[in-house]
Design a protein around this motif. Structure first.
Motif, PDB file in Angstrom:
ATOM      1  N   LEU B  31       0.815  -1.209   0.000  1.00 46.69           N
ATOM      2  CA  LEU B  31       0.000   0.000   0.000  1.00 46.69           C
ATOM      3  C   LEU B  31       0.855   1.268   0.000  1.00 46.69           C
ATOM      4  CD1 LEU B  31      -2.994  -0.946   2.328  1.00 46.69           C
ATOM      5  CD2 LEU B  31      -2.949  -0.669  -0.156  1.00 46.69           C
ATOM      6  N   ILE B  32       1.949   1.274   0.785  1.00 41.26           N
ATOM      7  CA  ILE B  32       2.780   2.485   0.845  1.00 41.26           C
ATOM      8  C   ILE B  32       3.456   2.759  -0.511  1.00 41.26           C
ATOM      9  CG2 ILE B  32       4.799   3.534   1.940  1.00 41.26           C
ATOM     10  CD1 ILE B  32       3.869   2.271   4.555  1.00 41.26           C
ATOM     11  N   PRO B  33       4.092   1.762  -1.137  1.00 42.85           N
ATOM     12  CA  PRO B  33       4.652   2.020  -2.481  1.00 42.85           C
ATOM     13  C   PRO B  33       3.586   2.460  -3.475  1.00 42.85           C
ATOM     14  CG  PRO B  33       5.484  -0.049  -1.623  1.00 42.85           C
ATOM     15  CD  PRO B  33       4.455   0.421  -0.658  1.00 42.85           C
ATOM     16  N   LEU B  34       2.391   1.854  -3.346  1.00 46.31           N
ATOM     17  CA  LEU B  34       1.310   2.244  -4.259  1.00 46.31           C
ATOM     18  C   LEU B  34       0.964   3.714  -4.059  1.00 46.31           C
ATOM     19  CD1 LEU B  34      -0.767   1.239  -6.342  1.00 46.31           C
ATOM     20  CD2 LEU B  34      -2.345   0.907  -4.439  1.00 46.31           C
ATOM     21  N   GLY B  35       0.929   4.115  -2.774  1.00 48.38           N
ATOM     22  CA  GLY B  35       0.656   5.520  -2.469  1.00 48.38           C
ATOM     23  C   GLY B  35       1.720   6.416  -3.085  1.00 48.38           C
ATOM     24  N   ILE B  36       2.983   6.009  -2.976  1.00 49.85           N
ATOM     25  CA  ILE B  36       4.072   6.794  -3.558  1.00 49.85           C
ATOM     26  C   ILE B  36       3.878   6.930  -5.068  1.00 49.85           C
ATOM     27  CG2 ILE B  36       6.562   6.847  -3.971  1.00 49.85           C
ATOM     28  CD1 ILE B  36       6.929   5.422  -1.297  1.00 49.85           C
ATOM     29  N   MET B  37       3.516   5.785  -5.704  1.00 46.77           N
ATOM     30  CA  MET B  37       3.309   5.797  -7.161  1.00 46.77           C
ATOM     31  C   MET B  37       2.219   6.775  -7.556  1.00 46.77           C
ATOM     32  SD  MET B  37       4.670   3.250  -9.284  1.00 46.77           S
ATOM     33  CE  MET B  37       3.308   2.481 -10.121  1.00 46.77           C
ATOM     34  N   ILE B  38       1.094   6.676  -6.822  1.00 46.57           N
ATOM     35  CA  ILE B  38      -0.033   7.543  -7.169  1.00 46.57           C
ATOM     36  C   ILE B  38       0.372   8.997  -6.991  1.00 46.57           C
ATOM     37  CG2 ILE B  38      -2.375   8.214  -6.506  1.00 46.57           C
ATOM     38  CD1 ILE B  38      -2.887   5.296  -5.765  1.00 46.57           C
ATOM     39  N   THR B  39       1.053   9.291  -5.871  1.00 48.90           N
ATOM     40  CA  THR B  39       1.489  10.668  -5.627  1.00 48.90           C
ATOM     41  C   THR B  39       2.410  11.143  -6.753  1.00 48.90           C
ATOM     42  OG1 THR B  39       1.504  10.001  -3.310  1.00 48.90           O
ATOM     43  CG2 THR B  39       2.381  12.176  -3.835  1.00 48.90           C
ATOM     44  N   TYR B  40       3.422  10.340  -7.068  1.00 44.17           N
ATOM     45  CA  TYR B  40       4.409  10.743  -8.070  1.00 44.17           C
ATOM     46  C   TYR B  40       3.763  10.983  -9.431  1.00 44.17           C
ATOM     47  CZ  TYR B  40       8.723  10.173  -5.420  1.00 44.17           C
ATOM     48  OH  TYR B  40       9.737  10.333  -4.533  1.00 44.17           O
ATOM     49  N   SER B  41       2.713  10.204  -9.745  1.00 43.95           N
ATOM     50  CA  SER B  41       2.129  10.349 -11.074  1.00 43.95           C
ATOM     51  C   SER B  41       1.471  11.714 -11.234  1.00 43.95           C
ATOM     52  CB  SER B  41       1.130   9.222 -11.343  1.00 43.95           C
ATOM     53  OG  SER B  41      -0.055   9.441 -10.614  1.00 43.95           O
ATOM     54  N   PHE B  42       1.234  12.388 -10.122  1.00 45.52           N
ATOM     55  CA  PHE B  42       0.634  13.725 -10.211  1.00 45.52           C
ATOM     56  C   PHE B  42       1.659  14.822  -9.922  1.00 45.52           C
ATOM     57  CE2 PHE B  42      -3.192  11.156  -9.541  1.00 45.52           C
ATOM     58  CZ  PHE B  42      -3.977  11.642 -10.577  1.00 45.52           C
ATOM     59  N   LEU B  43       2.962  14.495  -9.972  1.00 46.98           N
ATOM     60  CA  LEU B  43       3.992  15.504  -9.698  1.00 46.98           C
ATOM     61  C   LEU B  43       4.746  15.836 -10.985  1.00 46.98           C
ATOM     62  CD1 LEU B  43       5.430  14.251  -6.284  1.00 46.98           C
ATOM     63  CD2 LEU B  43       3.723  16.037  -6.705  1.00 46.98           C
ATOM     64  N   GLU B  44       5.458  16.966 -10.942  1.00 47.86           N
ATOM     65  CA  GLU B  44       6.207  17.409 -12.120  1.00 47.86           C
ATOM     66  C   GLU B  44       7.540  16.685 -12.172  1.00 47.86           C
ATOM     67  OE1 GLU B  44       6.542  21.622 -12.249  1.00 47.86           O
ATOM     68  OE2 GLU B  44       7.858  21.580 -14.002  1.00 47.86           O
ATOM     69  N   PRO B  45       7.924  16.192 -13.358  1.00 44.59           N
ATOM     70  CA  PRO B  45       9.210  15.502 -13.445  1.00 44.59           C
ATOM     71  C   PRO B  45      10.360  16.477 -13.220  1.00 44.59           C
ATOM     72  CG  PRO B  45       8.232  15.748 -15.622  1.00 44.59           C
ATOM     73  CD  PRO B  45       7.204  16.201 -14.641  1.00 44.59           C
ATOM     74  N   GLY B  46      11.385  16.054 -12.472  1.00 42.07           N
ATOM     75  CA  GLY B  46      12.564  16.883 -12.285  1.00 42.07           C
ATOM     76  C   GLY B  46      13.381  16.914 -13.572  1.00 42.07           C
ATOM     77  N   TRP B  55       1.735  20.226  -8.188  1.00 40.75           N
ATOM     78  CA  TRP B  55       0.549  19.520  -8.743  1.00 40.75           C
ATOM     79  C   TRP B  55       0.668  19.524 -10.257  1.00 40.75           C
ATOM     80  CZ3 TRP B  55      -3.110  16.227  -8.220  1.00 40.75           C
ATOM     81  CH2 TRP B  55      -4.246  16.261  -9.036  1.00 40.75           C
ATOM     82  N   TYR B  56       0.661  18.388 -10.889  1.00 38.96           N
ATOM     83  CA  TYR B  56       0.988  18.289 -12.303  1.00 38.96           C
ATOM     84  C   TYR B  56       0.250  17.114 -12.926  1.00 38.96           C
ATOM     85  CZ  TYR B  56       4.116  19.024 -16.312  1.00 38.96           C
ATOM     86  OH  TYR B  56       4.646  19.321 -17.543  1.00 38.96           O
ATOM     87  N   PRO B  57      -1.044  17.255 -13.272  1.00 39.26           N
ATOM     88  CA  PRO B  57      -1.816  16.135 -13.822  1.00 39.26           C
ATOM     89  C   PRO B  57      -1.508  15.877 -15.296  1.00 39.26           C
ATOM     90  CG  PRO B  57      -3.196  18.072 -13.706  1.00 39.26           C
ATOM     91  CD  PRO B  57      -1.853  18.477 -13.171  1.00 39.26           C
ATOM     92  N   TYR B  58      -0.546  16.630 -15.859  1.00 38.88           N
ATOM     93  CA  TYR B  58      -0.352  16.595 -17.323  1.00 38.88           C
ATOM     94  C   TYR B  58       0.359  15.335 -17.803  1.00 38.88           C
ATOM     95  CZ  TYR B  58      -1.504  21.282 -15.999  1.00 38.88           C
ATOM     96  OH  TYR B  58      -2.128  22.343 -15.408  1.00 38.88           O
ATOM     97  N   ASN B  59       0.952  14.579 -16.853  1.00 36.28           N
ATOM     98  CA  ASN B  59       1.516  13.277 -17.262  1.00 36.28           C
ATOM     99  C   ASN B  59       0.438  12.420 -17.918  1.00 36.28           C
ATOM    100  OD1 ASN B  59       4.081  13.777 -15.978  1.00 36.28           O
ATOM    101  ND2 ASN B  59       2.994  13.522 -14.045  1.00 36.28           N
ATOM    102  N   TYR B  60      -0.764  12.486 -17.303  1.00 35.74           N
ATOM    103  CA  TYR B  60      -1.881  11.711 -17.865  1.00 35.74           C
ATOM    104  C   TYR B  60      -2.318  12.297 -19.190  1.00 35.74           C
ATOM    105  CZ  TYR B  60      -2.167   9.189 -13.486  1.00 35.74           C
ATOM    106  OH  TYR B  60      -1.881   8.401 -12.412  1.00 35.74           O
ATOM    107  N   GLY B  61      -2.178  13.638 -19.313  1.00 37.07           N
ATOM    108  CA  GLY B  61      -2.581  14.302 -20.543  1.00 37.07           C
ATOM    109  C   GLY B  61      -1.789  13.793 -21.739  1.00 37.07           C
TER     110      GLY B  61
END
Ligand SMILES: Nc1ncnc2c1ncn2[C@@H]1O[C@H](COP(=O)(O)OP(=O)(O)OP(=O)(O)O)[C@@H](O)[C@H]1O
Ligand SMILES: [Mg+2]
Lengths: 366, 301
Positions: B31-46, B55-61
């Motif tokens: 569950l914790i790694p899954l949480g990290i994954m979900i969080t990261y998928s909404f962050l801006e890539p360095g 907050w960066y939902p554009y990865n999905y875009g």
């Protein structure tokens, strides 16, 4: 024309050890229309195998099965006008009771309204109204048995095969189902071939009984014939309790045969087809033997012995009498509510009499 | 005796204690790694890997076409690759099913000794390393490989068939890997199929086809569904087989994920792709469970 002919059917199985089990050995039976025929025999004697051959699940090695003049040999199971109630019921677990019962009609393409009506009738016939929506797992053993019965009868088969359908039920349930089944057979007018290893059940229900042992038909006849005039040792012992006395026929007298045992005791019984000098056995049922009273006149075919045991079994007292030469006779003495009394104490010397008409003679070693 | 300490409460307590360790392990390592994954998928890539906490939902875009900003554009290739992955996973399920279903019936009728031997053979491939087994298929399928040489030798073909680096090669490899996972659940189900039910069906007038469709198939369906799920899920996310046997021509979403994490170091995008796969699998499972429970309740009603 004979309704159903089972004509010298043979079937053998190879065991993993390479031996051959003769499950059916030259079995010939002519079954009558609307008959309640029971196949009776000990476990492993080939009863289920015969039903499988009839239903078409097993090829015969030899012989033929002929229904109203037509051989069923090359007719596949799903085209035979016979239905089976299986030993374990074999209800479809993924279907409801109503779907189980309607399965055969559904497969035959009967439309839903007609099917629902007939399923309703079938449920009523076996007393399961309101159970149509349940799964088989939600039914008791007796109810499952009724569903299996309804599932087969709804197709109006010419012959219904029943493989020990009552063996999973408790005694009370079994007895009431015996009567129900018998009545049902009368109402539907279908030939029943019923398998059991319970001789009381066979005697109570059947028009005729076919007794099997080791894949061979031992005797076929109605209940009283089987009980009163067993054809051989096996039938005499399997159906009811028998006292068997071996000896030689030494004389014939007014249709009665005098049999002398190895130790010189003379017994009298009935039997035709025996000549003087034949080795035979005398069959005496426990209820045909009686201990004489003290002042009864002596009989020329009485047996004397010593009581070894007396057991009260409810309606009668079962008395074991040592009659010498290593043999024990079992007899049933009426119980008259005055207690067993000292007359039946072990060690008491008694004389046993029987009526010669009740003593049935069978060939030795048959 | 303490009031309320009944058999059922005691059973519940025992169950709770017994399930505690696995609950903790799953909680911490899933569950914790899954949480990290979900969080990261909404962050801006360095810029050089890692993430910026914005907050960066554009990865999905990039994958789905919405939402987009000035920097990210919709690249339909990702959806195309995802659909191709679905197709490959689906066909893998189909072909391994076609192999395993009849085989399960065959094995279930063997004598116990032969049965055990065959089951041992089925687990045998696991003794060899996965990469080696896939590499062996590369050698078999390539233009100068065993299959082509054989066919040419026999004279069936003039030119070597171009089998490698295609959907075909990937599906062959996947079916090869996943067959045992399909076989075992189906076998477990077929093994306990009660043949007296088959006889009952015939007895009631159903021919072989009807008996199969109305009795055998429904009764073995749980094994088929179980096996299909167990094969479909890892097949959808697989990246080793397409990497070897698909080359640069066949990409699966698994390869994209691997590349985003390890090569382009775009963790949020990789996380978004991975969640897309997971989401579609969860959706499928939810549909399946809903159907199964609907059937249950219909049966009990
Ligand atoms: N498929 C088979 N392979 C080998 N032997 C078999 C097979 N089926 C039955 N037999 C053997 O054939 C004999 C007759 O079996 P059958 O099932 O007809 O007995 P049964 O009279 O129905 O017994 P029960 O009262 O226990 O049901 C038995 O000795 C059994 O071991
Ligand atoms: Mg049997």
């Amino acid at each position: 024309m004979v309704f159903l002919q089972i004509a010298s059917v043979h079937k053998a199985y190879a065991t993993p050890e390479g031996a051959l089990v003769r499950a059916l050995d030259d079995v010939t039976i002519n079954v009558k229309n609307n008959e309640f025929l029971t196949l009776l025999g000990p476990s492993g004697c080939g009863k289920t195998t015969l039903l499988k051959c009839l239903a078409g699940f097993e090829d015969m090695d030899g012989g033929d099965i002929i229904l109203e003049g037509k051989s069923l040999r090359s007719v596949p199971a799903h085209h035979r006008p016979l239905n089976t109630v299986f030993q374990n019921y074999a209800l479809f677990p993924h279907m409801t009771v109503a779907q189980n019962i309607g399965y055969g009609l559904d497969v035959a393409g009967v439309k839903k309204p007609e099917r629902d009506r007939r399923v309703g009738e079938a449920l009523e016939m076996v007393g399961l109204e309101g159970f149509g929506g349940r799964r088989p797992a939600q039914l008791s053993g007796g109810q499952q048995q009724r569903v299996a019965l309804a599932r087969s009868l709804i197709l109006k088969p010419r012959i219904l095969l029943l493989d020990e359908p009552l063996s999973a039920l408790d005694r009370k349930m079994r007895e009431s189902m015996q009567i129900e089944l018998k009545n049902l057979q009368h109402t539907v007018g279908i030939t029943f071939i019923f398998v059991t290893h319970d001789q009381e059940e066979a005697l109570a229900m059947s028009d005729r009984i076919a007794v099997f042992n080791h894949g061979r038909l031992q005797q076929i006849g109605n209940s009283t014939e089987i009980y009163d005039t067993p054809a051989n040792d096996f039938v005499a012992n399997f159906v009811g309790t028998s006292n068997l006395f071996a000896g030689k026929v030494i004389a014939r007298n007014n249709g009665l045969l005098i049999v002398e045992t190895a130790n010189g005791r003379k017994l009298v019984g009935t039997g035709d087809r025996f000549a003087i000098g034949d080795s035979v056995k005398l069959v005496l049922r426990p209820e045909h033997l009686r201990i004489t009273g003290p002042d009864e006149p002596a009989s020329d075919h009485a047996i004397s012995g010593t009581i070894t045991d007396a057991v009260f079994v409810g309606s009668v007292v079962r008395v074991h009498v040592d009659v010498g030469f290593g043999r024990t006779a079992i007899l049933h003495q009426k119980y008259d509510r005055r207690g067993l009394g000292s007359a039946l104490n072990p060690g008491t010397a008694v004389t046993i009499v029987y009526s010669p008409e009740a003593a049935h003679i069978i060939p030795e070693g048959a | 005796m303490i009031a309320g300490d009944t058999i059922s409460t005691r059973k519940k307590r025992a169950l709770f204690l017994l399930l505690m360790p696995i609950t903790l392990v799953l909680g911490i390592f899933f569950l914790i790694p899954l949480g990290i994954m979900i969080t990261y998928s909404f962050l801006e890539p360095g810029l050089y890997g890692g993430v910026e906490w914005n907050w960066y939902p554009y990865n999905y875009g990039r994958i789905l076409g919405w939402p987009l900003n000035d920097y990210e554009e919709f690249e339909p290739i990702y959806l195309a690759i995802f659909l191709n992955s679905l197709k490959i996973a689906g066909l893998t399920v189909l072909f391994s099913l076609l192999i395993c279903y009849p085989a399960a019936f065959w094995v279930s009728r063997m004598s116990p000794r032969r049965k055990n031997f065959v089951l041992f053979l089925i687990t045998l491939p696991f003794f060899a390393n996965l990469l080696i087994r896939i590499y062996a298929w590369l050698l078999l399928l390539r233009p100068t490989g065993f299959i082509n040489s054989l066919l040419q030798g026999v004279g069936l073909i003039d030119q070597p068939l171009d089998m490698l680096f295609s959907n075909f090669a990937v599906i062959v490899g996947m079916v090869y890997i996943f067959t045992p996972f399909m076989f075992l659940p189906i076998y477990a189900n077929v093994e306990k199929l009660d043949y007296s039910l088959v006889r009952a069906s015939q007895d009631l007038g159903a021919g072989p086809v009807q008996t199969f469709l109305r009795v055998i198939l429904p009764l073995t369906a749980p094994g088929i569904i179980g096996g299909s799920i167990i094969v479909f899920i890892p097949a959808l996310g697989n990246f080793i087989v397409p990497a070897f046997l698909g080359g640069s021509k066949v990409q699966m979403t698994g390869n994209l994920i691997e590349r985003s994490f390890l090569q382009s170091r775009d963790w949020p995008f990789g996380a978004a792709l991975a969640l897309l796969i997971m989401g579609s699998v969860v959706l499928l499972l939810v549909i399946q469970f809903a159907r199964a429970s609907r059937r249950e309740s219909r049966g009990a009603a």
